[in-house]
Design a protein around this motif. Structure first.
Motif, PDB file in Angstrom:
ATOM      1  N   THR A 297       0.851  -1.186   0.000  1.00  0.00           N
ATOM      2  CA  THR A 297       0.000   0.000   0.000  1.00  0.00           C
ATOM      3  C   THR A 297       0.886   1.235   0.000  1.00  0.00           C
ATOM      4  N   LEU A 298       0.312   2.355  -0.392  1.00  0.00           N
ATOM      5  CA  LEU A 298       1.055   3.604  -0.401  1.00  0.00           C
ATOM      6  C   LEU A 298       0.965   4.275   0.961  1.00  0.00           C
ATOM      7  N   PRO A 299       2.034   4.929   1.399  1.00  0.00           N
ATOM      8  CA  PRO A 299       2.030   5.585   2.705  1.00  0.00           C
ATOM      9  C   PRO A 299       1.468   7.004   2.602  1.00  0.00           C
ATOM     10  N   GLU A 300       1.431   7.695   3.709  1.00  0.00           N
ATOM     11  CA  GLU A 300       1.208   9.136   3.700  1.00  0.00           C
ATOM     12  C   GLU A 300       2.535   9.802   3.332  1.00  0.00           C
ATOM     13  N   PHE A 301       2.523  10.547   2.220  1.00  0.00           N
ATOM     14  CA  PHE A 301       3.763  11.144   1.722  1.00  0.00           C
ATOM     15  C   PHE A 301       4.043  12.462   2.426  1.00  0.00           C
ATOM     16  N   GLN A 302       5.323  12.668   2.758  1.00  0.00           N
ATOM     17  CA  GLN A 302       5.751  13.883   3.428  1.00  0.00           C
ATOM     18  C   GLN A 302       6.112  14.959   2.402  1.00  0.00           C
ATOM     19  N   PRO A 303       5.963  16.248   2.757  1.00  0.00           N
ATOM     20  CA  PRO A 303       6.311  17.332   1.822  1.00  0.00           C
ATOM     21  C   PRO A 303       7.766  17.310   1.395  1.00  0.00           C
ATOM     22  N   SER A 304       8.630  16.721   2.217  1.00  0.00           N
ATOM     23  CA  SER A 304      10.057  16.686   1.902  1.00  0.00           C
ATOM     24  C   SER A 304      10.418  15.568   0.932  1.00  0.00           C
ATOM     25  N   ASN A 305       9.432  14.799   0.476  1.00  0.00           N
ATOM     26  CA  ASN A 305       9.686  13.657  -0.397  1.00  0.00           C
ATOM     27  C   ASN A 305      10.311  14.106  -1.714  1.00  0.00           C
ATOM     28  N   SER A 306      11.262  13.311  -2.235  1.00  0.00           N
ATOM     29  CA  SER A 306      12.000  13.670  -3.454  1.00  0.00           C
ATOM     30  C   SER A 306      11.593  12.851  -4.673  1.00  0.00           C
ATOM     31  N   LEU A 307      10.565  12.030  -4.574  1.00  0.00           N
ATOM     32  CA  LEU A 307      10.218  11.095  -5.648  1.00  0.00           C
ATOM     33  C   LEU A 307       9.907  11.823  -6.958  1.00  0.00           C
ATOM     34  N   THR A 308      10.505  11.317  -8.031  1.00  0.00           N
ATOM     35  CA  THR A 308      10.211  11.810  -9.381  1.00  0.00           C
ATOM     36  C   THR A 308       9.587  10.741 -10.260  1.00  0.00           C
ATOM     37  N   ASP A 309       9.787   9.472  -9.917  1.00  0.00           N
ATOM     38  CA  ASP A 309       9.356   8.354 -10.763  1.00  0.00           C
ATOM     39  C   ASP A 309       8.850   7.238  -9.863  1.00  0.00           C
ATOM     40  N   VAL A 310       7.538   6.933  -9.955  1.00  0.00           N
ATOM     41  CA  VAL A 310       6.938   5.833  -9.196  1.00  0.00           C
ATOM     42  C   VAL A 310       6.227   4.919 -10.184  1.00  0.00           C
ATOM     43  N   SER A 311       6.725   3.704 -10.348  1.00  0.00           N
ATOM     44  CA  SER A 311       6.144   2.727 -11.274  1.00  0.00           C
ATOM     45  C   SER A 311       5.857   1.439 -10.520  1.00  0.00           C
ATOM     46  N   LEU A 312       4.572   1.167 -10.313  1.00  0.00           N
ATOM     47  CA  LEU A 312       4.139  -0.029  -9.580  1.00  0.00           C
ATOM     48  C   LEU A 312       3.262  -0.911 -10.454  1.00  0.00           C
ATOM     49  N   ASP A 313       3.240  -0.669 -11.755  1.00  0.00           N
ATOM     50  CA  ASP A 313       2.311  -1.363 -12.639  1.00  0.00           C
ATOM     51  C   ASP A 313       2.530  -2.873 -12.649  1.00  0.00           C
ATOM     52  N   TYR A 314       1.429  -3.575 -12.819  1.00  0.00           N
ATOM     53  CA  TYR A 314       1.398  -5.039 -12.869  1.00  0.00           C
ATOM     54  C   TYR A 314       1.933  -5.657 -11.575  1.00  0.00           C
ATOM     55  N   THR A 315       1.441  -5.120 -10.461  1.00  0.00           N
ATOM     56  CA  THR A 315       1.678  -5.705  -9.143  1.00  0.00           C
ATOM     57  C   THR A 315       0.320  -5.838  -8.462  1.00  0.00           C
ATOM     58  N   LYS A 316       0.332  -6.266  -7.209  1.00  0.00           N
ATOM     59  CA  LYS A 316      -0.903  -6.362  -6.436  1.00  0.00           C
ATOM     60  C   LYS A 316      -0.986  -5.273  -5.360  1.00  0.00           C
ATOM     61  N   PHE A 317      -0.330  -4.137  -5.598  1.00  0.00           N
ATOM     62  CA  PHE A 317      -0.513  -2.999  -4.701  1.00  0.00           C
ATOM     63  C   PHE A 317      -1.984  -2.620  -4.649  1.00  0.00           C
ATOM     64  N   SER A 318      -2.472  -2.236  -3.486  1.00  0.00           N
ATOM     65  CA  SER A 318      -3.913  -2.017  -3.328  1.00  0.00           C
ATOM     66  C   SER A 318      -4.162  -0.862  -2.362  1.00  0.00           C
ATOM     67  N   GLY A 319      -5.452  -0.673  -2.028  1.00  0.00           N
ATOM     68  CA  GLY A 319      -5.840   0.392  -1.114  1.00  0.00           C
ATOM     69  C   GLY A 319      -6.180   1.669  -1.842  1.00  0.00           C
ATOM     70  N   LYS A 320      -6.379   2.740  -1.080  1.00  0.00           N
ATOM     71  CA  LYS A 320      -6.712   4.036  -1.647  1.00  0.00           C
ATOM     72  C   LYS A 320      -5.452   4.846  -1.931  1.00  0.00           C
ATOM     73  N   LEU A 321      -5.568   5.725  -2.922  1.00  0.00           N
ATOM     74  CA  LEU A 321      -4.483   6.662  -3.169  1.00  0.00           C
ATOM     75  C   LEU A 321      -4.589   7.781  -2.139  1.00  0.00           C
ATOM     76  N   PRO A 322      -3.556   7.996  -1.341  1.00  0.00           N
ATOM     77  CA  PRO A 322      -3.654   9.011  -0.280  1.00  0.00           C
ATOM     78  C   PRO A 322      -3.705  10.415  -0.862  1.00  0.00           C
ATOM     79  N   ASN A 323      -4.456  11.304  -0.194  1.00  0.00           N
ATOM     80  CA  ASN A 323      -4.515  12.691  -0.648  1.00  0.00           C
ATOM     81  C   ASN A 323      -3.147  13.358  -0.566  1.00  0.00           C
TER      82      ASN A 323
END
Length: 884
Positions: A297-323
């Motif tokens: 599942t995806l966490p609550e993302f912090q404002p200091s996060n540096s992510l530019t590329d998130v690719s989780l396609d064709y997995t069993k990740f689930s849950g809601k997309l956090p605001n």
């Protein structure tokens, strides 16, 4: 302390000189230590420093040069086993391609050689960059490369090391901070000694797939993966794309505080992904695509996060997309295709103004259609929301997306697109806006609710089409593509109500018109360029013309042929032998009358053979014509008139089914992948119906690891071949409704992957072998309506089956049937006296003599097997999940 008095000036000068020498010595030591700790190879300007390469370094490099040939590699399209969106972002083209070492000359300073970097103070080689340098040949453990102990950076990517094993001697280069061996044709297990390189900041061992079966070339053991993550605490880049790991991700991965790029796509990862990894402060890239058993599942993302590329396609990740996803201010690529995400789409996602690539397709995301703030994403080039359940009008702000090239929503006044993917969008009529899209090369309208005819104007604007997907609608009328469509190579219009005439297209590679209302005979020119032809579920009749397998050349390019569920008659054309690349042949549910086509055995690539429900007759074995099927994984000969007995070694040469599975989840692949439009790999997922676990089921995607045999509803007699026990990968076996006699072979106990076994409605006698208790994956069992006797093995897997699995055998006894056994304390599954002669001539007396010793030996072997399985627990779990 006694003071020193210098009465003699010479004495004073002497001591001053000693002090100066001491200071110079300390300074030199300091510089030397600093140079060893510094990874930079920038030259230090000083007339007193060494400026040329040491002789032993030159000699080692020249020896290294002599270990290889220089041949330009042809990597082709063998990089990936994932759809386009999951491809790695680096390619051989990223490196200039030429043979660098070819121009190394002994007469010149090795520090000036192309690809070589030196520490100019020590004269030692500290860097070697030979990426895409045409090296061909194995990298051996005694290579002179490992004499260069000062190496800190090595890049050998995109070469051809001839499937050699990565030498463990890399661990001797203890100063390495950068190691890149990616896509260089290494194979086998990655040595555990790699984890000794604790100074590494960058490690890239990404791998091609095997040319022949698309399995991973490189493997990393679970324990070595854990050691690697635990020991290499300085890692900033960890790229293991398409390395078969087949284990869970260690929690300690979240301890790599310096990590900036993590690429673990196609690694057969399973279990739950550590959520804390997403919030590593320096992490910019995380790609775990195409790990089909990986959850998270995806966490609550912090404002200091540096992510530019998130690719989780064709997995069993689930849950809601956090605001809080709106906190990813630097995000440019977000790919969540075909996961299990649910719930509303957070409005904050439209604030991610750096997004260029957004794919939320094939999830269960709901809500109002795109808000007007969609226009904020002015950098978007790729947007697909296929199967997302949005409502409302498409906003006019979509016009602001002037860079958009791929879109999955319809609207007006849009730029010219080359690709449109509008699958599963609840479209009820052919989109009018397509009238202006005359530059389309790929159009996908699959699984919508379009009930109209294909409008005539579409055949005018679509002349540049290369790919057309219309399957899964309710289209009707005539489907007759005009001659203007000269570029089209891939047509899939299955599951509609279309009729029409099949025209000739010069460049057509894939034609799927299955489950429509086409009729008539097959045109004789049809197979000229086709690799896939699927006519399943229409009203075609007549004989199968032999010309379609020889047209234009002696060998056809056909790889998949499905003519099932039609009204074809006559015989199987022997010209099929020209289809040397044929993988699937399905002629089921027709009126074909012929003997068994023994010549199909010469098709070495044949994996699926279905002749079900026809009028085939005669034996399927002949002492001269029978050789066996080397690659066959699925065979269905049921509901015919085949007859005769099968020798005990009938299945001896069925090589593919005989291979013991190794729990490697990378084997979970499907047949077919085609490159179109220079960029896109379009998969073809072949599906068919079959009887499995007692019920007819539609297999929408055929796994190449699904091994099955169905010989049911024929007239076979004699003993069941004991060699069937050699088929260690077999998952489904159906021999029901024949005239088989004799006992159930004890060799069935070797079929450890078996999930479904049906031997009902035969004339089998004797006891049920105790060895069936070994089949721990068995979910369906039917031994009913035979002549079996004695006690059903108790306290085993067989206890889980109901009375219906054993009914019609009045001499059976046990808890599963109404008849109870006598003397249950001494029940041992020996043959009775009237059954004592086996086909090998052994009697029950011989069995009794060996029973005591066998029991002791069995305990020892069983213990060793238990220890072995425990050591490979992750493989067992992976296989169990794959098998179910």
């Amino acid at each position: 302390m006694k003071s020193i008095s210098y009465q003699n000036p010479h004495s004073l000068m002497f001591h001053l000189m000693l002090l100066l020498i001491l200071l110079v010595s300390c300074f030199c030591s300091y510089v030397s230590c600093s140079s060893h700790s510094n990874v930079s190879t920038t030259a230090i300007t000083s007339s007193s420093l060494i400026t040329s390469c040491l002789p032993d370094q030159t000699a080692a490099l020249l020896q290294f040069k002599g270990e290889f040939a220089f041949i330009k590699p042809n990597f082709g399209s063998y990089y990936f086993n994932c759809p386009r969106s999951a491809d790695p972002y680096y390619h051989a083209d990223d490196y200039e391609s030429y043979p660098k070492m070819k121009f190394w000359e002994k007469e010149k300073d090795c520090c000036s050689w192309d690809g070589v970097a030196c520490n100019t103070e020590t004269g030692k080689v500290v860097g070697l960059d030979l990426a895409n340098s045409w090296l061909e040949g194995p990298l051996r453990s005694n290579s002179s490369l490992f004499k260069l102990h000062g190496l800190q950076r090595i890049n050998l990517s995109f070469n051809n090391f001839s499937f050699s094993i990565i030498p463990s001697e890399f661990a001797q280069l203890s100063r390495l901070t950068y190691l890149n061996l990616s896509f260089s044709m290494f194979s086998g297990h990655i040595p555990s000694e790699i984890s000794f390189l604790t100074h590494l900041a960058s490690l890239d061992l990404s791998s091609f797939l095997n040319y022949d079966d698309a399995t991973s070339l490189l493997h990393l053991r679970k324990v070595d993966f854990a050691k690697l993550v635990q020991n290499m605490t300085n890692l900033r880049y960890l790229h293991l794309h398409q390395v078969n790991i087949s284990s869970s991700v260690p929690e300690s991965l979240a301890n790599l505080s310096s990590l900036t790029s993590l690429v673990l796509g196609g690694c057969s990862l399973l279990g739950n992904f550590p959520q804390n990894v997403f919030n590593l402060h320096k992490l910019e890239v995380i790609r775990v695509t195409c790990n089909y058993l990986l959850t998270g599942t995806l966490p609550e993302f912090q404002p200091s996060n540096s992510l530019t590329d998130v690719s989780l396609d064709y997995t069993k990740f689930s849950g809601k997309l956090p605001n809080s996803i709106g906190n990813l201010n630097s995000l440019s690529l977000l790919v969540l295709r075909e996961c299990n995400f649910v719930g509303p789409l957070p409005s904050s996602i439209w604030n991610l103004s750096h997004l260029t690539h957004l794919d939320l397709s094939l999830n269960h995301i709901i809500g109002h259609v795109l808000p007007y703030t969609l226009g904020n994403l002015v950098k978007l080039t790729f947007l697909t929301l296929q199967s997302c359940q949005f409502s409302g009008e498409v906003p006019s702000s979509l016009r602001n997306l002037t860079r958009l090239e791929v879109l999955t929503t319809t609207t007006s006044e849009l730029p010219k697109f080359q690709s449109l993917f509008l699958g599963s969008c609840n479209i009820s009529e052919f989109p009018e806006f397509l009238k202006t899209q005359d530059q389309l090369k790929a159009l996908d309208l699959t699984r919508n609710k379009i009930e109209s005819e294909i409008p005539k104007w579409f055949w005018v604007i679509g002349r540049h089409l290369e790919v057309l997907f219309l399957y899964g609608n309710k289209l009707h009328g005539s489907f007759t593509i005009p001659p203007l469509f000269t570029s089209i190579s891939y047509i899939s219009i299955s599951q509609n109500n279309l009729t029409g005439i099949i025209r000739k297209w010069t460049y057509l590679k894939v034609l799927d018109i299955s489950k429509n209302n086409f009729s008539g005979t097959i045109p004789r020119w049809l197979g000229s360029s086709l690799e896939i032809l699927n006519l399943q579920g229409n009203n075609f009749n007549g004989s199968i013309p032999h010309e379609i397998f020889t047209y234009g050349s002696t060998h056809s390019m056909m790889r998949m042929l499905d003519l099932s569920h039609n009204q074809f008659q006559g015989r199987v054309p022997q010209s099929l032998i020209n289809c040397t690349q044929l993988q699937v042949l399905n002629l089921g549910h027709n009126q074909i009358s012929d003997t068994f086509p023994f010549w199909l055995q010469s098709l070495s690539e044949l994996q699926v053979l279905v002749l079900r429900s026809n009028k085939f007759f005669g034996p399927i074995w002949h002492p001269i014509m029978y050789l066996g099927f080397a690659s066959l994984g699925t065979i269905d000969l049921s509901i015919n008139h085949f007859s005769g007995s099968l020798p005990s070694d009938y299945f001896r040469n069925w090589g593919c089914m005989s291979k013991a599975p190794d729990g490697n989840n990378s084997d979970m692949k499907y047949l077919g992948q085609y490159k179109v439009m220079s960029n896109y790999y379009i998969p073809y997922r072949y599906s068919m119906s079959m009887i499995n676990k007692g019920s007819e089921m539609e297999l929408r995607k055929i796994l190449t690891i699904f091994m099955s045999i169905d010989l049911s509803n024929n007239r076979f007699d004699g003993d069941i071949p004991s060699s069937i026990g050699k088929l260690q990968s077999l998952i489904m076996l159906n021999l029901s409704s024949n005239n088989f006699t004799g006992t159930i072979p004890s060799s069935f106990g070797n079929l450890r992957e078996l999930e479904s076994l049906d031997l009902s409605k035969n004339k089998l006698f004797g006891r049920i072998p105790q060895q069936l208790a070994n089949l721990t994956f068995l979910e369906y069992l039917n031994l009913s309506h035979n002549q079996l006797t004695g006690q059903i093995p108790q306290s085993t897997q067989l206890d889980t089956f109901s009375k219906s699995s054993f009914e019609g055998n009045p001499r059976l006894c046990g808890s599963q049937v109404s008849k109870k056994c006598e003397n249950t304390d001494t029940q041992i599954p020996f043959l009775s006296r009237d059954e004592e002669e086996s086909e090998n001539g052994f009697t029950w007396k011989v069995v009794v003599m060996g029973y005591g010793c066998g029991f002791v030996v069995g305990l020892v072997i069983g213990h060793l097997t238990f220890v072995n399985k425990d050591g490979k627990l992750e493989n067992m779990d992976g296989k169990g999940l794959a098998g179910k």
